[in-house]
Design an enzyme around this catalytic site. Structure first.
Site, PDB file in Angstrom:
ATOM      1  N   PRO B  64       0.779  -1.240   0.000  1.00 32.97           N
ATOM      2  CA  PRO B  64       0.000   0.000   0.000  1.00 32.97           C
ATOM      3  C   PRO B  64       0.815   1.298   0.000  1.00 32.97           C
ATOM      4  O   PRO B  64       0.537   2.197  -0.791  1.00 32.97           O
ATOM      5  CB  PRO B  64      -0.876  -0.124   1.252  1.00 32.97           C
ATOM      6  CG  PRO B  64      -1.050  -1.588   1.440  1.00 32.97           C
ATOM      7  CD  PRO B  64       0.271  -2.184   1.031  1.00 32.97           C
ATOM      8  N   LYS B 167       4.155   9.007 -10.901  1.00 32.62           N
ATOM      9  CA  LYS B 167       2.909   8.310 -10.583  1.00 32.62           C
ATOM     10  C   LYS B 167       1.985   9.212  -9.764  1.00 32.62           C
ATOM     11  O   LYS B 167       0.774   9.296 -10.040  1.00 32.62           O
ATOM     12  CB  LYS B 167       3.214   7.025  -9.799  1.00 32.62           C
ATOM     13  CG  LYS B 167       1.993   6.205  -9.398  1.00 32.62           C
ATOM     14  CD  LYS B 167       1.292   5.596 -10.598  1.00 32.62           C
ATOM     15  CE  LYS B 167      -0.101   5.059 -10.289  1.00 32.62           C
ATOM     16  NZ  LYS B 167      -0.109   3.807  -9.548  1.00 32.62           N
ATOM     17  N   LYS B 236      -4.112   8.848  -1.142  1.00 31.19           N
ATOM     18  CA  LYS B 236      -2.688   8.791  -0.748  1.00 31.19           C
ATOM     19  C   LYS B 236      -1.809   9.385  -1.850  1.00 31.19           C
ATOM     20  O   LYS B 236      -0.905  10.182  -1.589  1.00 31.19           O
ATOM     21  CB  LYS B 236      -2.283   7.334  -0.492  1.00 31.19           C
ATOM     22  CG  LYS B 236      -0.823   7.151  -0.133  1.00 31.19           C
ATOM     23  CD  LYS B 236      -0.345   5.729  -0.448  1.00 31.19           C
ATOM     24  CE  LYS B 236      -0.414   5.478  -1.966  1.00 31.19           C
ATOM     25  NZ  LYS B 236      -0.018   4.140  -2.390  1.00 31.19           N
TER      26      LYS B 236
END
Lengths: 296, 296, 296, 296
Positions: B64, B167, B236
């Site tokens: 994660p 990303k 996130k």
């Protein structure tokens, strides 16, 4: 069919030319010289005065804002616009003003559709525009036939004003997409990354948009900053989208912020700037410079 | 080559399967049962304990957050990770933590590249991911060969952390693009427009993005809200992009607002929500409902 | 002097009472029962119909929005409003509509000033309001004398609409000040701090505002959430300030965001909420709770 | 008591002077000349090197950021800082770094409290500062006695870092309050209003804040733009508040936007600018000018 075409800007000029292949077109432009040139280049008829256009059964307008459309409509109404005529407004206008214009024209028996376009000058020249139309079903049907000379995708999106609303929202999305891309790319550049590679990845990834794929690379990397669409006009469209959401009492934080940022950019870059120069405003706010910005 | 693969989530599971076609793969997962299943389905080797993975010359992690990567790296360092080994971190991590991890591993003679992916579970299954790699040139060359079993576009975007940065920025762009599209479409719907037609126009127009073309229509109109990527993970990533810009002391108002809005959305929708459910948060903030939202 | 007083809400009721100490006042209210009570309590005259007020040389209005003022003005114009009369609009209205109303009244020979107030119900009861007046110098002078029965600080801030503009900006500042205080205090609470001590410091420091000193403590700590001023009305004022800046084509990001946030808060809290409950919206967005919020 | 005082800036210089009335003070400053002057003016002892300060039972630091405090602490730790000593950090620092410094000092038996101040240079000179202290109860008690020479309101706001957190939040509130006031006033000025009258009303109204009452008028109207507190330092504080909220995973849109805007302002105005010049950035973004801005 006789068609009066009002407004021979970067978009209107080639659109009227395409239209004249299938119709008798009389052209009017605020600067008469442009209309005279159009007549001589494309075999259209040159209107010496706006009033000469009042007799046409179909009037097409494509001018900077809905305020100009309202003026034109008022003048032609006074000059004897025919009951039964159809007014096709291809301006990127605002839904609220359009509804007022439509209602004034209706009192004279004139129908109105708003029919803004997307596809840029290439689409205008090739006759491949997308045209989004707001208005009554029967008026749409009449407009569709005429618009077929200028565009390939002609969509009836809703009632009067709906075309302008879709255009404004489309342009607000464009504005937000390009701004956030500029912010993200500037952050990557600041980190020392090669923008070409970063864009290669992003444009094969989920964050891609028309702005990141087709608009930003040739400018921020390639250094070509042509004038294709004035920032002042995009700012106007984003402001229409923000106004629309405001009048609907919606909470739209992103459209709101985009509108604020484009207004600040316009004041910094000036009325003559191209819309994509906003990327330069994002870099200058941060005292940075794209590879495609000349040192001066 | 012997490769240890750590993390068999929705992405890692099929990626490890593809990898095992060309390599000896030992798989580890926090929930051991998943690793055991992978071994039996795909002929990989099941690691009963993390320490069993310490001997592999190549370690791949996809978990994660970078915090978990840091923990895994610390444990395997202690368990005898080999000098000369290469750690490929395919997590959507943060550049800052990655540089710390890389520096700790380097002290043991272990190389590190960050190599997050884009392409979703379909790309993971088909082995057609785009993989963006940050790290030294020679480490990139080693990683490229291995990554070729999992992706088709493998790009060296910069130094350590650069992959994670690209990303994060890609996902922040995705997040902003989908939010502004939701705002704009909600405004059009409130005006009474048909969203299908509005989207047809926008998606042939300049405002289009991956979000407006491929992600929103099946949800807000079609009513299909599958769980494809957790909002908690996208939040996130957006937070990583916001942090990156903050630490660079850049003024990035749009990324900042996007991060705030996604945090509010996450708190409202909960940790189990899919990322595209953010469109529901945009509508519920405005006491509205998409055609594709069931009345309840 | 004979004065017609239209609108006996939380503010108007005591203001009309103070006015009646020095003038003959005829009172009208949408719900007649309130006007009847005012007449019996304060010796004013009860207007059974709005038209009865048309003869007064001075009309005072204080109603929810400028739309209601426009309606009242239209009805009284039709009912024989006297040339030479003065209309004092004490509504928190919008400058744009006020200019239209003023121009319609002027055509009948009726003068108009906008004269919104600040000071809350305590100031209305004590007759110590601050009254900000927009209009021509001579109209201001006439209005000042009358307003002296209701307020102690009566300021001529500019031309017609100026009073409403100052009021809207004041309230947008109030709104922003209270929101940012709520965010900051929530962050301190989340860190485990005692809010009372934090506020003691802030309120002796540079970050203090009327919101942090006089409004927030008794609510978020003390748990008293009285209805003193409807959020719906504050939201209206913030929207007027945002509209004003928009129509001036100014980049005002903070007023813009404040307007968005208050709209979202209003939709969440409902039309009956007090304006200070916005602090609860800030906490609930973050799944938190103030000491002064009852668990339920 | 012997006290080492590190950092003789605009605040530290008079604070150390006040302290020296009740204590033996050894002063150190990065630029030694300033410390030498302090010694000759106020009878303090001049530290030729930082290491000379290591023996003091109490160390006070007030420097630009927590990074400098960390450096000082590391050097003095190495130079023999005494077990049992107390470090009082009066810097406007960040809670996160402070906790790290405190933990490093604790390993040497040295206690730490963060004790930032508010009150400006007038308060520093008069010894009437408000001092907000984070740390253990017993350390607070020791610090209070010493701080009594410099301030009149000394509040124990929580654990280590709490003082810095309150200071950062106070300054973020100040920053937001002054920005929104500048936006609102600019809009009123654009409408043609007299700012003095507008401020008179607002400052007797609910929108008032320390910024609108005490800070803005003498600048934007009076044209006095003294350097009282560097924008670079306020920007740092706002960034600390934004970071704190980010690390708490809170949705704080207003603090977030404020941080972005101040960063843009700092880049435009430069590192030497006074914090109140942000009002000039608000006007220049809008191609406007305050009465108190000289034409140039």
């Amino acid at each position: 069919m006789n068609i009066a075409f009002l407004g021979l800007g970067a978009m209107g000029y080639p659109m009227a030319a395409n239209l004249s292949r299938n119709h008798e077109v009389i052209v009017w432009n605020r600067t008469a010289e442009v209309a005279r040139r159009h007549a001589s280049e494309h075999g259209t008829r040159f209107a010496e005065s706006l009033e000469q256009c009042a007799g046409a059964p179909v009037v097409i307008s494509i001018v900077p804002t809905s305020s100009e459309v309202a003026e034109l409509a008022q003048i032609l109404s006074g000059a004897g616009l025919q009951s039964g005529a159809l007014w096709i407004d291809m301006t990127s206008g605002d839904p609220h003003t359009s509804r007022t214009i439509a209602s004034d024209l209706q009192a004279k028996g004139v129908s109105f559709v708003d029919a803004p376009v997307t596809g840029g000058t290439p689409g205008a020249e090739a006759g491949t525009l997308t045209i989004m139309i707001g208005g009554a079903e029967e008026d749409f049907e009449r407009a569709r036939e005429i618009c077929a000379s200028m565009g390939t995708r002609i969509v009836h999106v809703g009632a009067i004003g709906a075309g302008h609303a879709v255009k404004a929202v489309n342009n607000a999305m464009l504005a937000a997409n390009m701004w956030v891309a500029a912010e993200g790319l500037l952050s990557l550049q600041t980190l020392g990354l090669d923008l070409e590679k970063a864009l290669e990845v992003i444009n094969s990834g989920s964050g891609r948009s028309n702005a990141s794929e087709n608009l930003l690379p040739s400018r921020i990397i390639g250094g070509a900053w042509p004038l294709t669409f004035k920032l002042a006009l995009l700012d106007k469209d984003v402001r229409i989208a923000a106004s629309l959401a405001h009048s609907q009492h919606l909470a739209t934080p992103m459209i709101g912020l985009t509108s604020t940022l484009f207004t600040a950019a316009l004041k910094d870059l000036g009325m003559g700037a191209d819309y994509m120069e906003v990327a330069k405003f994002v870099s200058s706010l941060n005292r940075a410079r794209w590879p495609g910005e000349k040192s001066s």
